[in-house]
Design a protein around this motif. Structure first.
Motif, short mmCIF file in Angstrom:
data_model
loop_
_atom_site.label_atom_id
_atom_site.label_comp_id
_atom_site.label_asym_id
_atom_site.label_seq_id
_atom_site.Cartn_x
_atom_site.Cartn_y
_atom_site.Cartn_z
N MET A 1 1.03 -1.20 0.25
CA MET A 1 -0.08 -0.24 -0.38
C MET A 1 1.02 1.33 0.18
O MET A 1 0.55 2.49 -0.80
N ALA A 2 1.62 1.07 0.88
CA ALA A 2 2.84 2.66 0.64
C ALA A 2 3.53 2.69 -0.64
O ALA A 2 4.11 3.65 -0.78
N ALA A 3 3.95 1.52 -1.34
CA ALA A 3 4.41 2.08 -1.91
C ALA A 3 3.74 2.33 -3.15
O ALA A 3 4.18 2.74 -4.24
N GLN A 4 2.76 1.45 -3.55
CA GLN A 4 1.40 2.00 -4.58
C GLN A 4 1.18 3.56 -4.33
O GLN A 4 1.17 4.70 -4.98
N SER A 5 0.99 4.18 -3.05
CA SER A 5 0.95 5.57 -2.07
C SER A 5 2.21 6.52 -2.96
O SER A 5 1.80 7.41 -3.33
N ILE A 6 3.31 5.53 -3.12
CA ILE A 6 4.35 6.87 -3.40
C ILE A 6 3.83 6.97 -4.37
O ILE A 6 4.36 7.08 -5.72
N ALA A 7 3.97 5.97 -5.17
CA ALA A 7 3.92 5.69 -6.65
C ALA A 7 2.76 6.94 -7.44
O ALA A 7 3.05 7.82 -8.41
N GLU A 8 1.67 7.24 -6.89
CA GLU A 8 0.57 7.80 -6.49
C GLU A 8 1.12 9.42 -6.78
O GLU A 8 0.70 9.87 -7.44
N PHE A 9 1.83 9.40 -5.84
CA PHE A 9 2.03 11.01 -5.41
C PHE A 9 3.26 11.00 -6.62
O PHE A 9 3.07 11.88 -6.95
N LEU A 10 4.34 10.10 -6.94
CA LEU A 10 5.11 10.55 -8.19
C LEU A 10 3.98 11.25 -9.57
O LEU A 10 4.44 12.20 -9.53
N ARG A 11 2.77 10.21 -9.06
CA ARG A 11 2.46 11.00 -10.69
C ARG A 11 1.39 11.94 -11.00
O ARG A 11 1.21 12.87 -11.27
N VAL A 12 1.71 12.50 -9.15
CA VAL A 12 0.67 13.65 -9.20
C VAL A 12 1.94 14.32 -9.32
O VAL A 12 1.78 16.46 -9.86
N LEU A 13 3.21 14.32 -8.56
CA LEU A 13 4.34 15.32 -8.26
C LEU A 13 4.72 15.56 -9.55
O LEU A 13 4.51 16.65 -9.59
N PHE A 14 4.63 14.41 -10.89
CA PHE A 14 5.33 14.76 -11.96
C PHE A 14 4.02 15.20 -13.00
O PHE A 14 4.09 14.97 -13.82
N ARG A 15 3.04 14.97 -12.78
CA ARG A 15 2.17 15.72 -13.96
C ARG A 15 1.37 15.28 -14.20
O ARG A 15 1.05 14.91 -15.40
N ASP A 16 1.34 14.07 -14.27
CA ASP A 16 1.28 12.92 -15.67
C ASP A 16 -0.39 12.76 -15.15
O ASP A 16 -1.43 12.73 -14.28
N PRO A 17 -0.78 13.18 -16.28
CA PRO A 17 -2.51 13.58 -17.27
C PRO A 17 -3.53 12.81 -16.53
O PRO A 17 -4.29 13.25 -16.59
N THR A 18 -2.94 11.08 -16.46
CA THR A 18 -4.15 10.55 -15.77
C THR A 18 -4.45 10.02 -14.17
O THR A 18 -5.15 9.56 -14.05
N ALA A 19 -2.78 11.32 -13.91
CA ALA A 19 -3.22 10.65 -12.29
C ALA A 19 -4.54 10.91 -11.81
O ALA A 19 -4.58 10.16 -10.13
#
Ligand code: NA
Ligand code: NA
Lengths: 316, 180, 437
Positions: free
Chosen positions: B149-167
């Protein structure tokens, strides 16, 4: 002297009779220490379900618990024998004597010691009933019948021909009512009467050989216990022994009243022939031995109990 | 997104997706086991010692391991009243604050659940029922689930941080079968 | 910190954190951690982990994925579509007919399971798409499902009722039977409301069919009742005849749904795998929330937050019915954030002695109790079923839709509660008749 404040959770539901005896225990400890040892009492489920308290006390979430050793027999096999032994001691005095006179308490302390816990003392009391939808006169009658039992009793009853159906306590009433099972173990006579078992099962075996005697126990976090003054430690021991006798005597009287209630509702109360029980005990013993998992301490506990049973003439 | 991060996000999401699918399939073990138990008990008066217990033993890992990938699917329900009224900038801000809360929550739970699982293993804990199976493996599902869960949360954080358009989209693009 | 301050902090913190849009599971879990470490001691965090271990092995909660899986398979089998089409043919001329049909299906679900998340989510999967497709107002649709989906607490079998009976030390059988009439009253109130809305507020409910459907078409449509009826008989029959426990009956229901899908030639690997994925999504969502809720109630109690409320009631010195009213208010309040079993273990030991002292009937009180907890389950802002149903909503609908829809149903529950409070005979009559004494 400093005051000490502890939290304690018990295995009983709030507002029930045994929980009132835990309130008495807590009050008595305060009395004996001039109010310097305060224990805040919680009932089952208020902080944790009863069977999860072990690790919470180990971890120090609360300092002590009133528990049923059998909950942890899957971790520490010796604890299978310090809570209730199916076909074991028929008299509570015999069981309590094993604890206080034959080193049972020390063995229980060794068992809990492995987990960083300190076993204070047991509360020993009498049998629980079996509730049946069919008449039981002898052990052979339950051959092939579906029965609800838990823990070591499920193994022992299975060895004696019962088709054991493991069900949660909450399901027992409905399962008997609908005929999903033929007979069952649940709680003590009074609690079962209050839950309405007289409505759904018209026969009772009392004493229930699956649980002829019972011990629940006070267990503390060892580090917390060792910090206590000698006075506080003594208060725990004294209050525990008082409660043991008081609860047992209370149940003795309450059972009598409950039996009248059952009879008034047309429920038949049967006791099994001691000779029949004696034979059952021989078979049960094989299951006891299996339950030790050949672990040294568990074997020591069982041997010690078996030796006493032989002395008492319960085993040949 | 830098390549290393991208690989991490894709990797952990793939692992969690796989575990999610395995967990989802567990129901097709649970149902037959329970049916077998019902039939064995009622029709043949021969209840098993293991049926219901096996079903409940699988239940914990089932929903725990389903949790991490659900985070990617944005399936953990929230109160969206305030968020719907906010500008995209504020939404992004709260997302960047909330994901670390999830990571912290998981880290603390890991710290406390790991020793419990290890101790259960040291005691070779069994259930003490008539079937008496080892139950220590099941206890490891908790630390495993919070790590994932933590690992996925970090991944979601990165997607938002780097402005992944699908985040901010429910992740239906890479899971066609869940596009309801 | 005083218990009052703890109470205020715990509920205030909850409101604030929820507004950030953090998933509710982590709001509850995170706050539990925070309060444990700051207000209790760090060692007590182990309680959270132990609550998870306990939840993992709950046989009752295992019913949740099973009922959702059943619903999910049925939804993909086309059986439900047919069922709703049949309802349309028969009741199309009755405005709001489908919503009423949904209440009826909820009552049947309530007789199958006593676990709240199971019924609400299953109905969210089954009924919601059909109602939305036919242009029912989304608020009315979700409100109907949330309110009727929680009837399972009252209508036996019910986990909550059994725990109440055991904690209160009264007959489980009586307590279960006592829920039937009040459950029926509530269902009737919901139906009456839906009819009223249909005729008074056109636009919330699609217009009734104008044309008369020929009897032949109506009768032909009855064929579509066969499969759902078969599944209902399998589930209820297996519970009633002691073939299966309520949880096992849910597995029987899954098999029934698979048979139904096979008969409709829709039992494909694709459908099954989609159903399994949908099931895990809903179940993981509910169970991670459950974990957080259980931790929250443990910390709430351990810190003495409950003591303030309980002490307040204990010290009330007013008319018995006022005491009763205050108890109900406290229950609704607690019911919004705590898990239902937790509330019982917390409040019953305090409330029942008072109830007995005031001379009220325990079975009657138990029913008021169950109704109140239902209300807590659907009361905004935190009621858990509101989040469960939101999990099944299409993306464009948000929490505001759910909130708007639930208010009238909440008021209907207040009415139902008042009816049961004013006429205790409605509650106590059936148990006396069936169990005696
Ligand atoms: Na028992
Ligand atoms: Na129900």
């Amino acid at each position: 002297q400093d005051t000490v404040s502890w939290r304690m959770q018990s295995l009983w539901d709030g507002g029930t009779t045994p929980q009132k005896f835990e309130e008495r225990f807590v009050k008595r400890v305060a009395e004996l220490t001039g109010g310097r040892f305060k224990i805040e009492l919680f009932s089952a489920g208020q902080i944790l379900p009863a069977n999860q308290m072990f690790d919470a006390v180990r971890g120090g979430a609360f300092q002590m618990m009133k528990t049923f050793d059998g909950y942890e027999a899957g971790k520490i096999p010796a604890l299978a024998f310090t809570s209730t032994v199916p076909f074991g001691f028929p008299e509570s005095d015999q069981y309590e004597a094993w604890f206080y006179e034959l080193g049972g308490i020390d063995l229980a302390r060794q068992a809990y010691g492995q987990a960083g816990l300190f076993y204070i003392a047991p509360t020993v009391y009498g049998p629980e009933p079996m509730h049946s939808k069919f008449p039981i006169r002898k052990i052979a009658d339950w051959n092939g019948k579906k029965g609800r039992f838990v823990g070591l009793a499920s193994t022992v009853m299975g060895a004696l021909g019962v088709s054991v159906v493991p069900l949660p306590t909450g399901e027992v009433y409905s399962a008997l009512d609908k005929g999903l099972i033929d007979f069952a173990d649940r709680g003590d006579l009074t609690a079962n009467f209050e839950a309405g078992l007289a409505e759904v099962a018209k026969h009772i075996v009392m004493p229930g050989v699956h649980q002829p005697t019972t011990a629940t126990s006070y267990v503390a976090n060892r580090a917390a216990y060792e910090k206590l003054s000698a006075e506080n430690k003594a208060a725990l021991a004294v209050a525990a022994r008082e409660v043991s006798a008081a609860l047992r005597q209370h149940i003795l009287v309450a059972d009598g009243k409950a039996i009248e209630g059952y009879k008034a509702k047309g429920v038949e109360i049967v006791s099994l022939d001691p000779a029949d029980v004696q034979q059952g005990r021989v078979k049960a013993r094989e299951a006891w031995v299996t339950a030790t998992k050949n672990e040294a301490l568990a074997t020591k506990v069982l041997d010690s109990q078996v030796a006493f049973m032989k002395q008492l003439g319960l085993l040949a | 997104m830098p390549t290393a991060f991208l690989l991490y996000v894709r990797g952990i999401t793939a692992v969690n997706r796989l575990l999610f699918r395995i967990a989802a399939a567990l129901m097709f073990v649970v149902v037959p086991v329970m049916m077998y138990e019902v039939i064995a008990r009622y029709a043949f008066a021969a209840p098993t010692t293991w049926g219901m217990e096996l079903a409940t033993l699988l239940f914990g890992p089932y929903f725990l391991l389903g949790g991490p990938y659900l985070l990617h699917l944005r399936g953990h329900v929230n109160l969206d009243l305030a968020r719907r009224a906010m500008s995209p900038g504020w939404n992004r801000f709260f997302e960047l604050v909330n994901q670390p809360v999830i990571v912290a929550f998981c880290a603390i739970l890991l710290y406390y659940s790991w020793p419990l699982a290890v101790q259960a293993w040291e005691f070779k804990e069994t259930s003490f029922s008539a079937w008496n199976p080892p139950i220590w493996p099941v206890k490891f599902a908790v630390p495993l689930a919070v790590v994932l869960m933590a690992a996925q949360s970090i991944a979601e954080f990165l997607r938002v941080l780097f402005r992944d358009p699908t985040a901010f989209e429910p992740a239906s693009h890479d899971t066609p079968e869940t596009a309801a | 910190m005083t218990p009052t301050a703890i109470l205020v902090t715990m509920f205030g913190g909850l409101t604030l954190f929820m507004l950030t849009g953090l998933p509710i599971a982590f709001v509850l879990g995170g706050l539990s951690l925070l309060f444990t470490v700051t207000l209790w001691n760090a060692d007590a965090v182990v309680i959270l982990a132990l609550q998870i271990f306990d939840t993992m092995r709950s046989e009752a909660l295992l019913g949740i994925p099973l009922y959702i899986l059943m619903a999910s398979i049925l939804q993909r089998s086309g059986v439900i579509e047919d069922l709703y089409r049949a309802m349309e043919l028969w009741f199309g001329r009755v405005r709001g007919g489908l919503a009423i049909g949904t209440v009826v299906i909820c009552v049947i679900m309530a007789a199958m399971t006593g676990v709240v998340g199971a019924a609400v989510t299953a109905m969210g999967v089954l009924a919601l798409p059909e109602m939305l497709r036919r242009r029912y107002d989304p608020g009315l649709a979700t409100g109907t499902i949330c309110a009727a989906g929680t009837l399972g607490i009252l209508i036996p079998p019910s986990v909550l009722t059994i725990v109440y009976a055991v904690t209160a030390q009264i007959s489980i059988g009586k307590m279960l039977i006592a829920g039937i009439v009040p459950g029926a009253i509530l269902a009737a109130l919901y139906i009456a409301y839906i009819l009223a809305v249909s005729y008074l507020k056109p636009g919330k409910v699609p217009a009734a069919a104008v044309e008369r459907v020929p009897l032949g078409a109506k009768l032909r449509s009855l064929r579509s009742l066969v499969l759902p009826a078969l599944i209902i008989v399998m589930i209820l029959g297996s519970i009633f005849f002691g073939v299966a426990t309520p949880t096992e009956a849910a597995a029987v229901g899954v098999v029934g749904a698979m048979i139904a899908a096979a008969l409709r030639r829709r039992l494909t690997i694709d459908n099954l795998s989609t159903a399994a994925v949908e099931t895990l999504k809903a179940t993981a969502m509910i169970l991670w929330i459950t974990i957080g809720a259980k931790a929250y109630v443990a910390i709430f109690t351990g810190l003495g937050g409950a003591d303030t409320l309980m002490g307040f009631i204990r010290d009330l010195n007013v008319h018995p019915y006022m005491v009763l009213a205050v108890m109900m208010l406290v229950l609704i309040f607690l019911g919004t954030v705590l898990d239902e079993i937790g509330i019982i273990l917390l409040t019953v030991p305090v409330f029942l002695p008072i109830v007995r002292l005031l001379g009220f009937d325990e079975v009657w009180f138990g029913v008021l109790y169950a109704i109140t907890i239902q209300m807590g389950y659907i009361s905004p802002p935190f009621g858990y079923t509101l989040f469960y149903i939101k999990g099944t909503l299409p993306k464009h609908l948000g929490m505001d839709t759910v909130y708007r829809g639930i208010v009238p149903f909440f008021l209907l529950q207040v009415l139902g509660l008042l009816i049961c409070a004013a006429f205790p005979g409605l509650v106590t009559w059936l148990p006396r008749l069936m169990v005696g004494g």
